[in-house]
Write a protein that holds these residues in place. Sequence first.
Motif, short mmCIF file in Angstrom:
data_model
loop_
_atom_site.label_atom_id
_atom_site.label_comp_id
_atom_site.label_asym_id
_atom_site.label_seq_id
_atom_site.Cartn_x
_atom_site.Cartn_y
_atom_site.Cartn_z
N LEU A 161 0.83 -1.21 0.00
CA LEU A 161 0.00 0.00 0.00
C LEU A 161 0.86 1.26 0.00
O LEU A 161 0.60 2.20 -0.77
CB LEU A 161 -0.93 0.00 1.21
N VAL A 162 1.87 1.31 0.85
CA VAL A 162 2.64 2.55 0.99
C VAL A 162 3.68 2.72 -0.11
O VAL A 162 4.12 3.85 -0.37
CB VAL A 162 3.30 2.65 2.38
N ASP A 163 4.08 1.64 -0.77
CA ASP A 163 4.99 1.78 -1.93
C ASP A 163 4.31 2.54 -3.06
O ASP A 163 4.96 3.27 -3.81
CB ASP A 163 5.43 0.41 -2.44
N ALA A 164 3.00 2.32 -3.21
CA ALA A 164 2.21 2.98 -4.26
C ALA A 164 2.85 2.82 -5.64
O ALA A 164 2.97 3.77 -6.41
CB ALA A 164 2.02 4.47 -3.92
N LYS A 165 3.22 1.58 -5.94
CA LYS A 165 3.82 1.30 -7.25
C LYS A 165 3.38 -0.09 -7.71
O LYS A 165 2.98 -0.93 -6.89
CB LYS A 165 5.34 1.36 -7.17
N PRO A 166 3.45 -0.35 -9.02
CA PRO A 166 3.11 -1.69 -9.51
C PRO A 166 4.20 -2.70 -9.15
O PRO A 166 5.39 -2.39 -9.20
CB PRO A 166 3.02 -1.49 -11.04
N TYR A 167 3.78 -3.90 -8.78
CA TYR A 167 4.68 -5.02 -8.54
C TYR A 167 4.55 -5.99 -9.71
O TYR A 167 3.48 -6.13 -10.29
CB TYR A 167 4.29 -5.77 -7.27
N ASP A 168 5.64 -6.71 -10.02
CA ASP A 168 5.57 -7.71 -11.07
C ASP A 168 4.89 -8.97 -10.55
O ASP A 168 4.74 -9.17 -9.34
CB ASP A 168 6.95 -8.03 -11.63
N ALA A 169 4.46 -9.81 -11.48
CA ALA A 169 3.66 -10.99 -11.14
C ALA A 169 4.39 -11.94 -10.20
O ALA A 169 3.79 -12.49 -9.26
CB ALA A 169 3.24 -11.72 -12.41
N GLN A 170 5.68 -12.15 -10.42
CA GLN A 170 6.44 -13.07 -9.57
C GLN A 170 6.50 -12.58 -8.13
O GLN A 170 6.31 -13.35 -7.18
CB GLN A 170 7.86 -13.26 -10.12
N THR A 171 6.71 -11.28 -7.95
CA THR A 171 6.73 -10.72 -6.60
C THR A 171 5.38 -10.88 -5.93
O THR A 171 5.28 -11.25 -4.75
CB THR A 171 7.11 -9.23 -6.65
N LEU A 172 4.31 -10.64 -6.68
CA LEU A 172 2.96 -10.75 -6.13
C LEU A 172 2.62 -12.19 -5.76
O LEU A 172 1.89 -12.43 -4.80
CB LEU A 172 1.94 -10.20 -7.14
N TYR A 173 3.17 -13.14 -6.51
CA TYR A 173 2.99 -14.55 -6.17
C TYR A 173 3.76 -14.89 -4.89
O TYR A 173 3.24 -15.57 -4.00
CB TYR A 173 3.47 -15.44 -7.32
N GLU A 174 4.97 -14.37 -4.78
CA GLU A 174 5.81 -14.68 -3.63
C GLU A 174 5.26 -14.12 -2.33
O GLU A 174 5.38 -14.73 -1.26
CB GLU A 174 7.24 -14.16 -3.87
N ILE A 175 4.61 -12.95 -2.39
CA ILE A 175 4.07 -12.36 -1.15
C ILE A 175 2.67 -12.88 -0.85
O ILE A 175 2.11 -12.59 0.21
CB ILE A 175 4.07 -10.82 -1.19
N GLY A 176 2.08 -13.63 -1.78
CA GLY A 176 0.80 -14.27 -1.52
C GLY A 176 -0.42 -13.54 -2.05
O GLY A 176 -1.55 -13.93 -1.77
N TRP A 177 -0.21 -12.48 -2.85
CA TRP A 177 -1.36 -11.76 -3.41
C TRP A 177 -1.92 -12.51 -4.63
O TRP A 177 -3.12 -12.72 -4.73
CB TRP A 177 -0.96 -10.34 -3.80
N ALA A 178 -1.04 -12.91 -5.54
CA ALA A 178 -1.46 -13.72 -6.69
C ALA A 178 -1.38 -15.19 -6.28
O ALA A 178 -0.38 -15.63 -5.72
CB ALA A 178 -0.56 -13.45 -7.89
N MET A 179 -2.44 -15.95 -6.58
CA MET A 179 -2.42 -17.37 -6.21
C MET A 179 -1.68 -18.21 -7.24
O MET A 179 -1.04 -19.20 -6.91
CB MET A 179 -3.85 -17.90 -6.05
N ARG A 180 -1.80 -17.79 -8.50
CA ARG A 180 -1.11 -18.53 -9.56
C ARG A 180 -0.72 -17.57 -10.68
O ARG A 180 -1.45 -16.63 -10.96
CB ARG A 180 -2.00 -19.65 -10.12
N VAL A 181 0.43 -17.84 -11.28
CA VAL A 181 0.90 -17.06 -12.43
C VAL A 181 0.96 -18.00 -13.63
O VAL A 181 1.49 -19.11 -13.53
CB VAL A 181 2.30 -16.46 -12.15
#
Length: 255
Positions: A161-181
């Motif tokens: 939230l505080v970064d206020a920037k787009p994350y790539d799909a792999q990062t989002l998968y690693e932190i648990g936001w994306a369930m599958r890429v």
Amino acid sequence: MAYLIEQKNGILTFTINRPEKHNAINSEVMDGLKEVIDHVKSHDDVRFLVLTGAGEKSFCSGGDLSEFHSLHTEEEAFGMLSKMANILYDLATLPVPTIALINGTAVGGGCEIATACDFRLMKSSAKAGFIQGTLAITSGWGGGTYLFERGLRHDRALKMLVDAKPYDAQTLYEIGWAMRVYFEGSKEEALEDFIEHMCKIHPSVHQAYKEIELRKWRERNMYERVMEEVRTCAKLWEEEAHHEAVNNFLTKKTK
């Protein structure tokens, strides 16, 4: 048409159809999403609701600033924000599994929409992020509240939230936001593979498991917390810092 609705084999797909506007949300899309959610509530033949974007580049870029920039006061902003927040709360509390099929960039309100869904299935080249901070506002449709409920570690959710920037799909998968890429094939093929086993289970089981989570949300006053988030955003919306940031953004786009 700003959106497309298709139902096949129990899968109801809502596609934001404004690729020339990066699938930004306007009033027509809001009304269409409400319509499709109401349809799911009243039709037992819908097993899954899938949200996606038209084209190859964007899932959803959030609210259409060219339309919503005319909102200046806290009261005006609250009207729009609360309307979409109520739609997303209805989405988040549907009795059937909901899937954000993220075919491209999902930023701002687009990231909030995806976060309100049960599952996020993401193209490997896509990015997503809560970029609202760059416009001197917070998430305003309930996305911040949903993010903290989605099982991410507190520090990772807050950082997103505080970064206020787009994350790539792999990062989002690693932190648990994306369930599958998914890396290859079409988004339709990726969806089919994702729900293959779920389709074999009776819908009443899906609904029973969802009710466990929804019961927890009711006990934790989820709706009231979402609306507090909306009110906070509306207050910041009225501030000069926000209007200046939006003006700078729109000026850059026209150059």
